[in-house]
Design an enzyme around this catalytic site. Structure first.
Site, PDB file in Angstrom:
ATOM      1  N   GLY A 154       0.820  -1.207   0.000  1.00  0.00           N
ATOM      2  CA  GLY A 154       0.000   0.000   0.000  1.00  0.00           C
ATOM      3  C   GLY A 154       0.857   1.260   0.000  1.00  0.00           C
ATOM      4  O   GLY A 154       2.091   1.200  -0.058  1.00  0.00           O
ATOM      5  N   PHE A 155       0.188   2.370   0.068  1.00  0.00           N
ATOM      6  CA  PHE A 155       0.843   3.681   0.059  1.00  0.00           C
ATOM      7  C   PHE A 155       1.835   3.804   1.232  1.00  0.00           C
ATOM      8  O   PHE A 155       3.055   3.932   1.022  1.00  0.00           O
ATOM      9  CB  PHE A 155      -0.261   4.746   0.110  1.00  0.00           C
ATOM     10  CG  PHE A 155       0.158   6.130   0.471  1.00  0.00           C
ATOM     11  CD1 PHE A 155       1.252   6.738  -0.123  1.00  0.00           C
ATOM     12  CD2 PHE A 155      -0.596   6.857   1.395  1.00  0.00           C
ATOM     13  CE1 PHE A 155       1.616   8.043   0.221  1.00  0.00           C
ATOM     14  CE2 PHE A 155      -0.246   8.158   1.730  1.00  0.00           C
ATOM     15  CZ  PHE A 155       0.865   8.742   1.153  1.00  0.00           C
TER      16      PHE A 155
ATOM     17  N   GLY B 235      -3.945  -2.349  -2.493  1.00  0.00           N
ATOM     18  CA  GLY B 235      -2.566  -1.989  -2.839  1.00  0.00           C
ATOM     19  C   GLY B 235      -2.158  -2.553  -4.186  1.00  0.00           C
ATOM     20  O   GLY B 235      -2.965  -3.183  -4.867  1.00  0.00           O
TER      21      GLY B 235
ATOM     22  N   ASP C 284      -3.845 -12.948   3.010  1.00  0.00           N
ATOM     23  CA  ASP C 284      -4.897 -12.150   3.657  1.00  0.00           C
ATOM     24  C   ASP C 284      -4.717 -12.259   5.173  1.00  0.00           C
ATOM     25  O   ASP C 284      -4.831 -13.362   5.733  1.00  0.00           O
ATOM     26  CB  ASP C 284      -6.269 -12.702   3.226  1.00  0.00           C
ATOM     27  CG  ASP C 284      -7.429 -11.928   3.841  1.00  0.00           C
ATOM     28  OD1 ASP C 284      -7.232 -11.249   4.862  1.00  0.00           O
ATOM     29  OD2 ASP C 284      -8.534 -12.014   3.289  1.00  0.00           O
TER      30      ASP C 284
ATOM     31  N   ASN D  31      -4.565 -11.742  14.562  1.00  0.00           N
ATOM     32  CA  ASN D  31      -3.548 -12.647  14.006  1.00  0.00           C
ATOM     33  C   ASN D  31      -2.143 -12.056  14.100  1.00  0.00           C
ATOM     34  O   ASN D  31      -1.184 -12.761  14.433  1.00  0.00           O
ATOM     35  CB  ASN D  31      -3.884 -12.967  12.542  1.00  0.00           C
ATOM     36  CG  ASN D  31      -5.103 -13.864  12.427  1.00  0.00           C
ATOM     37  OD1 ASN D  31      -5.372 -14.665  13.320  1.00  0.00           O
ATOM     38  ND2 ASN D  31      -5.854 -13.731  11.345  1.00  0.00           N
TER      39      ASN D  31
ATOM     40  N   TYR E 128     -14.818   1.139   9.581  1.00  0.00           N
ATOM     41  CA  TYR E 128     -13.397   1.495   9.705  1.00  0.00           C
ATOM     42  C   TYR E 128     -13.104   1.973  11.126  1.00  0.00           C
ATOM     43  O   TYR E 128     -12.204   1.449  11.790  1.00  0.00           O
ATOM     44  CB  TYR E 128     -13.084   2.582   8.684  1.00  0.00           C
ATOM     45  CG  TYR E 128     -11.645   3.016   8.601  1.00  0.00           C
ATOM     46  CD1 TYR E 128     -10.664   2.145   8.136  1.00  0.00           C
ATOM     47  CD2 TYR E 128     -11.261   4.307   8.948  1.00  0.00           C
ATOM     48  CE1 TYR E 128      -9.341   2.551   8.029  1.00  0.00           C
ATOM     49  CE2 TYR E 128      -9.950   4.721   8.830  1.00  0.00           C
ATOM     50  CZ  TYR E 128      -8.989   3.844   8.373  1.00  0.00           C
ATOM     51  OH  TYR E 128      -7.674   4.261   8.256  1.00  0.00           O
TER      52      TYR E 128
HETATM   53  P1  NAD Z   1      -3.506   1.509   1.221  1.00  0.00           P
HETATM   54  O1  NAD Z   1      -4.855   1.038   0.782  1.00  0.00           O
HETATM   55  O2  NAD Z   1      -2.633   2.151   0.218  1.00  0.00           O
HETATM   56  O3  NAD Z   1      -2.691   0.326   1.906  1.00  0.00           O
HETATM   57  C1  NAD Z   1      -3.292  -0.698   2.657  1.00  0.00           C
HETATM   58  C2  NAD Z   1      -2.701  -2.018   2.199  1.00  0.00           C
HETATM   59  O4  NAD Z   1      -3.247  -3.084   2.987  1.00  0.00           O
HETATM   60  C3  NAD Z   1      -3.009  -2.339   0.742  1.00  0.00           C
HETATM   61  O5  NAD Z   1      -1.837  -2.702   0.052  1.00  0.00           O
HETATM   62  C4  NAD Z   1      -3.996  -3.512   0.837  1.00  0.00           C
HETATM   63  O6  NAD Z   1      -3.941  -4.359  -0.293  1.00  0.00           O
HETATM   64  C5  NAD Z   1      -3.563  -4.174   2.133  1.00  0.00           C
HETATM   65  N1  NAD Z   1      -4.614  -4.970   2.767  1.00  0.00           N
HETATM   66  C6  NAD Z   1      -5.868  -4.584   3.109  1.00  0.00           C
HETATM   67  N2  NAD Z   1      -6.521  -5.606   3.674  1.00  0.00           N
HETATM   68  C7  NAD Z   1      -5.665  -6.656   3.708  1.00  0.00           C
HETATM   69  C8  NAD Z   1      -5.754  -7.989   4.184  1.00  0.00           C
HETATM   70  N3  NAD Z   1      -6.878  -8.460   4.727  1.00  0.00           N
HETATM   71  N4  NAD Z   1      -4.675  -8.791   4.074  1.00  0.00           N
HETATM   72  C9  NAD Z   1      -3.516  -8.337   3.523  1.00  0.00           C
HETATM   73  N5  NAD Z   1      -3.372  -7.079   3.053  1.00  0.00           N
HETATM   74  C10 NAD Z   1      -4.434  -6.255   3.135  1.00  0.00           C
HETATM   75  O7  NAD Z   1      -3.752   2.498   2.453  1.00  0.00           O
HETATM   76  P2  NAD Z   1      -2.704   3.379   3.260  1.00  0.00           P
HETATM   77  O8  NAD Z   1      -3.126   4.782   3.116  1.00  0.00           O
HETATM   78  O9  NAD Z   1      -1.319   3.001   2.938  1.00  0.00           O
HETATM   79  O10 NAD Z   1      -3.035   2.918   4.762  1.00  0.00           O
HETATM   80  C11 NAD Z   1      -2.194   2.010   5.451  1.00  0.00           C
HETATM   81  C12 NAD Z   1      -2.602   1.943   6.904  1.00  0.00           C
HETATM   82  O11 NAD Z   1      -2.503   3.229   7.503  1.00  0.00           O
HETATM   83  C13 NAD Z   1      -4.052   1.469   7.111  1.00  0.00           C
HETATM   84  O12 NAD Z   1      -4.106   0.619   8.230  1.00  0.00           O
HETATM   85  C14 NAD Z   1      -4.799   2.756   7.389  1.00  0.00           C
HETATM   86  O13 NAD Z   1      -5.910   2.543   8.199  1.00  0.00           O
HETATM   87  C15 NAD Z   1      -3.734   3.594   8.087  1.00  0.00           C
HETATM   88  N6  NAD Z   1      -3.983   5.051   7.928  1.00  0.00           N
HETATM   89  C16 NAD Z   1      -3.697   5.701   6.752  1.00  0.00           C
HETATM   90  C17 NAD Z   1      -3.944   7.069   6.653  1.00  0.00           C
HETATM   91  C18 NAD Z   1      -3.602   7.873   5.416  1.00  0.00           C
HETATM   92  O14 NAD Z   1      -3.775   9.096   5.413  1.00  0.00           O
HETATM   93  N7  NAD Z   1      -3.100   7.284   4.355  1.00  0.00           N
HETATM   94  C19 NAD Z   1      -4.501   7.759   7.738  1.00  0.00           C
HETATM   95  C20 NAD Z   1      -4.805   7.038   8.888  1.00  0.00           C
HETATM   96  C21 NAD Z   1      -4.528   5.691   8.992  1.00  0.00           C
END
Ligand code: NAD
Ligand code: UDP
Length: 323
Positions: free
Chosen positions: A13-14, A39, A59, A107, A153
């Site tokens: 992910g990001f 992602g 997952d 997990n 969420y």
């Molecule tokens: P994103 O969607 O880019 O990254 C999340 C990643 O988790 C993705 O690659 C997705 O494929 C993977 N994922 C989701 N469910 C999964 C599962 N069951 N098993 C395996 N992989 C799984 O989002 P992000 O912005 O990079 O967010 C990452 C984390 O940071 C998240 O937990 C999010 O709640 C938290 N967060 C992000 C922000 C923000 O501004 N970007 C703000 C607050 C919290």
């Protein structure tokens, strides 16, 4: 800091991919885990061939097995966009979002316990809901509708925090909780519907920027490099209670739109779309980062205009536009 063998969930992910880069640069060995639900392997492509990086497609809602000893587990896997118009929005992935926050946290805590590893949970400013206290301190308990559309969420993350503290208190796990506020930068999804990708792409196409509501709602945007630095400082610290990491510079969505139009040179202005606002869209959001300053010696350094320029350059590349 001794070299660690670290599991990062949500690595594709990001934020997860930037975390991989930073922790590899610090000399650690990284095992990335992701199921690509929101992602992309593109975010990790540059790490192919790195002998200290490996990847497991899995997952996190299902039992996790990682061969060998781990020193740290960082749980970042979760859909994260609130936007209902995007297929990646958690409103459209409600069960997966609750499972990643609940079962995924269970997990990953189990993996940390088995390995006697330190654990870091990616929580969110959304646990404060539509806050009645401003700016938000870690001591604020939040204002969340348990059955609202955002609850899948917010409540999953609140459960994740509660479970993390239970493992800390009951099993003595060495846990950390970061409450992340709005973050932006390269490798954001182009089409996850969040305000930064929407506005930048609209500006680069010389279209009006879509403002949901009247644009008086505020957010405080943190550039990804600053955020990752705060998270890594927390990982290396001994702090067990939640720490806000974000940029306290608050801006209205309308001013934010004008700034992006000005940097890009977009003449098309803005367009107000009252119907697009998600129910429960917080009116104000701004972190109080006093604890991060005191405990971690951290504060953001990159100003909004510089961070946006970096992000716009990435979007131009992804949109096949001249740099
Ligand atoms: P994103 O969607 O880019 O990254 C999340 C990643 O988790 C993705 O690659 C997705 O494929 C993977 N994922 C989701 N469910 C999964 C599962 N069951 N098993 C395996 N992989 C799984 O989002 P992000 O912005 O990079 O967010 C990452 C984390 O940071 C998240 O937990 C999010 O709640 C938290 N967060 C992000 C922000 C923000 O501004 N970007 C703000 C607050 C919290
Ligand atoms: N927003 C907007 N236009 C867009 C996308 C979002 O005005 O095209 C607004 C949205 O209503 C919210 C703010 O921008 O008030 C930030 O939204 P985002 O989806 O980035 O995430 P949030 O901060 O709500 O988690």
């Amino acid at each position: 800091m001794d070299k660690m063998r670290i599991l990062i969930t949500g690595a594709a992910g990001f934020l997860g991919s930037h975390l991989c880069d930073r922790l590899l640069a610090d000399g650690h060995e990284i095992i990335g885990m992701d199921n690509f639900i929101t992602g992309s392997p593109d975010n990790l492509a540059h790490l192919a061939g790195n002998p200290r990086f490996s990847f497991i497609r899995h997952d996190v809602s299902n039992f996790i097995f990682v061969p060998g000893k781990l020193d740290a587990v960082l749980h970042f896997a979760s859909p994260a966009s609130p936007n209902p118009t995007s297929p990646y929005g958690y409103v459209n992935l409600p069960i997966q979002t609750m499972k990643a926050g609940a079962l995924g946290t269970h997990n990953t805590l189990g993996v940390a316990r088995k390995n006697h590893a330190r654990y870091l949970l990616a929580s969110t400013s959304e646990i404060y809901g539509d806050p009645l206290e401003h700016p938000q301190k870690e001591s604020y308990w939040g204002h969340v509708d348990p059955i609202g559309v955002r609850s899948v969420y917010d409540e999953a993350k609140r459960f994740a925090e509660a479970l993390t503290m239970a493992y800390h208190r009951f099993h003595g796990i060495d846990t950390r909780i970061v409450r992340i506020f709005n973050t932006y930068g390269p490798r954001m999804h182009l089409d996850d519907g969040r305000v930064v990708p929407n506005f930048i792409q609209q500006a680069l196409r010389n279209e009006p920027l879509t403002i949901y509501g009247d644009g008086t709602q505020t957010r405080s945007f943190c550039y990804v490099d600053d955020l990752i630095d705060g998270i890594v400082r927390l990982l290396y610290s001994d702090e067990h209670l939640p720490v806000n990491i974000g940029n306290p510079n608050e801006t209205s969505i309308l001013d934010f739109a004008h700034l992006i139009n000005q940097i890009v040179g977009n003449q098309a202005g803005v367009q107000f779309k009252p119907t697009q606002r998600l129910e429960g869209d917080p009116q104000r959001r701004q972190p109080d980062i006093q604890r991060a300053k005191e405990i971690l010696g951290w504060q953001p350094r990159i100003n909004l205009e510089d961070g946006l320029k970096q992000t716009i350059a990435y979007f131009k590349y992804k949109m096949n536009l001249p740099s």
